[in-house]
Design an enzyme around this catalytic site. Structure first.
Site: not given
Ligand code: NAD
Length: 541
Positions: A293, A327
């Site tokens: 998501e 989100c």
């Molecule tokens: P992010 O993508 O920066 O991080 C999410 C996770 O991915 C973290 O655990 C992070 O450490 C990991 N990550 C980051 N880079 C990585 C890589 N290169 N390889 C592996 N893992 C990696 O997102 P965030 O800032 O934590 O959250 C915000 C984002 O999440 C927004 O885009 C938001 O829309 C989305 N979000 C979506 C939902 C949904 O249900 N659609 C819910 C919550 C948040």
């Protein structure tokens, strides 16, 4: 030996506490907040029986008080990641054969612990570590996490009960086996409940999981692990690993027993993970399940029959609660010209009453954005808008990171429906508005549909039912969660299963049985009570 057929109690959503100022329930949370705020918690990596404290650590500070340290967490090496995988595969031998009632009981007990003795602590940890006010913490880390655990246990029983028909002399059964191997959960910073649910949903169905929380949510993630252990989750079923996201992930995705990714976070990261899994597809024992998501550019579209007060309340709550870091947050709005003056006046009056600061002060509706990088991105965007001829800043546009990462609630007025802040996810308290001519309402819906790559949430405000039906059909693929006369945020487990399409995710609907189905690989068993003893069919004569 227990031969009874168990029944999971039908869950009800956890009631939200009102936290009236000076009440006992407020005192309890603020006491927990103050206690945590005075200490530096040392957060280990958890692998089976072991809590691993590494020499290399990173510090944790509240986003609203970034010079103050409240914790540090361990950084995993490759060896540690390897141990986390092996450890959970070892734990799987017992966990996957444990009667399902016992698995469900772990999460129902965890829900009870959060509802009672851990409520203040998990709310306080979320307020401190993720800068959520008391109400935002309560609806997330207490209520939503409790609901995920209780409803998923209930859905588990519904899934297991779902069995095929059997003809005479035959007995057919579906066995809902967990996936072979292990699941990898990667979770975002913005919801403690999502962080807890992603590993838990897979584990409830009999899987084991390596969990990598976000660097900006490790603080409350540690409390989740504490609660699950207290609830009787056997060690090793969830191994929590913290540190360099790429190092951890590359190693996990290269393991032949990797069988599923449960991800929530940004679109860009998810697409890269999908590509990495694709590159390694010949290495795996099975085709991994990929559930993600991701981002959103969520809209509010208003017809001129809508009530101004209702629209303004939805815009303010939808765009600015938790600093727009949901989100589902409303980040673009399409408003009819005839209503604009009324809405504008009301927005200016109401937004002027919003207080911003530490969650320790209960009168603050908004707190800090999550980290320096988010602050800088929002600041740069605001500055670019100030210099642009294609948009103006109507409200807010100020920021200050002296003590915490504070951005004021900001409303941008765009001159065209494809202005950059109408298209791209910003993830902060910034709402962009486009005013359409009332006669162009149909055309404006086309802009709603095509402005962004996302399709997560969307809301419309209108009165006439024929019109509502028509608009709903036009916008059918523009959002996985669609709201009529309501803000686009605040989905409730068991009531509005959550997820979006297009670049917003695989739409596997967290908080529903559709999500849980992704974590099983059913075996169909046919037993014949009367097997034929002659190969010839009657038609052969
Ligand atoms: P992010 O993508 O920066 O991080 C999410 C996770 O991915 C973290 O655990 C992070 O450490 C990991 N990550 C980051 N880079 C990585 C890589 N290169 N390889 C592996 N893992 C990696 O997102 P965030 O800032 O934590 O959250 C915000 C984002 O999440 C927004 O885009 C938001 O829309 C989305 N979000 C979506 C939902 C949904 O249900 N659609 C819910 C919550 C948040």
């Amino acid at each position: 030996m227990n031969h009874s057929i168990s029944k999971i109690p039908e869950p009800i959503n956890e009631p939200i506490k009102s936290y009236k100022p000076n009440s006992e329930e407020v005192k309890e949370v603020f006491e927990a907040y103050d206690r945590l705020n005075e200490k530096i918690v040392n957060i280990p990596i958890r692998i089976n029986e072991k809590q691993i404290y590494t020499e290399q650590t990173k510090t944790i500070s509240p986003p609203h008080d970034h010079q103050h340290i409240i914790g540090k967490y361990a950084i995993a090496s490759s060896e540690i990641v390897q141990k986390a995988i092996e450890g959970c595969l070892e734990a799987k031998e017992q966990w996957s054969v444990l009667p399902w009632e016992h698995r469900a009981a772990v999460f129902m007990k965890a829900a009870t612990l959060i509802s009672g003795p851990y409520r203040a602590k998990i709310n306080a940890a979320t307020m401190l570590g993720q800068s959520k006010n008391l109400f935002q913490a309560e609806i997330d880390s207490a209520c939503e996490l409790i609901d995920f655990f209780n409803f998923n246990a209930y859905f588990l029983e519904q899934i297991y009960k779902n069995q095929p028909k059997s003809s005479s002399g035959v007995w057919n059964t579906l066995e809902y086996r967990p996936l072979e191997g292990f699941v990898y959960a990667i979770t975002p910073f913005n919801f403690t409940a999502i962080a807890g649910n992603l590993p838990a949903a897979a584990v409830l169905m009999g899987n084991v999981c390596v969990w990598k929380p976000s660097d900006s949510q490790v603080y409350s993630a540690n409390v989740i692990m504490e609660i699950l252990e207290e609830a009787g989750l056997p060690k090793g079923v969830i191994n929590m690993v913290t540190g360099d996201a790429e190092l951890i992930t590359n190693q996990i995705l290269s393991h032949p027993e990797f069988s599923g990714l449960h991800f929530t976070g940004s679109t860009h990261v998810f697409k890269n993970l999908w590509a990495k899994i694709g590159e390694r597809i010949f290495q795996y024992k099975s085709y991994p399940r990929i559930v993600g998501e991701t981002g959103g550019k969520d809209y509010v579209w208003v017809h001129n029959s809508a009530s101004v007060d209702e629209v303004v309340a939805a815009l303010i709550r939808g765009a600015f609660e938790y600093q727009g870091q949901k989100c589902s947050a409303a980040s673009r709005a399409y408003l009819p010209k005839s209503q604009w003056e009324g809405i504008k006046k009301q927005l200016e009056i109401e937004i002027a009453t919003i207080r911003i600061g530490s969650p320790r002060d209960q009168s603050n509706f908004m707190n800090a954005v999550i980290h320096q990088k988010a602050f800088n991105k929002l600041k740069d965007t605001i500055e670019r808008v100030k210099e642009s001829d294609d948009a103006t800043i109507l409200i807010g546009g100020t920021y200050d990171d002296t003590t915490g990462y504070f951005i004021s609630p900001t409303v941008i007025l765009a001159k065209s429906p494809d202005f950059i802040t109408m298209r791209e996810e910003l993830f902060g308290p910034v709402l962009t508005i486009y005013i359409y001519d009332d006669s162009q309402w149909r055309e404006s819906l086309e802009w709603v549909k095509s402005a962004s790559e996302y399709a997560l949430t969307g809301a419309i405000f209108a009165k006439d039912r024929v019109l509502i039906n028509e608009i709903s059909a036009i916008l059918s693929d523009s959002a996985g969660n669609f709201y009529i006369n309501d803000k686009p945020t605040g989905a409730v487990v068991g009531q509005q299963p959550f997820g979006g399409g297009r670049a917003s995710g695989t739409n596997d609907k967290a908080g529903s049985m559709y999500n849980l189905l992704r974590w099983v690989s059913p075996r169909t068993v046919k037993e014949n009570f009367n097997p034929p003893s002659d190969y010839r069919y009657p038609f052969l004569g």
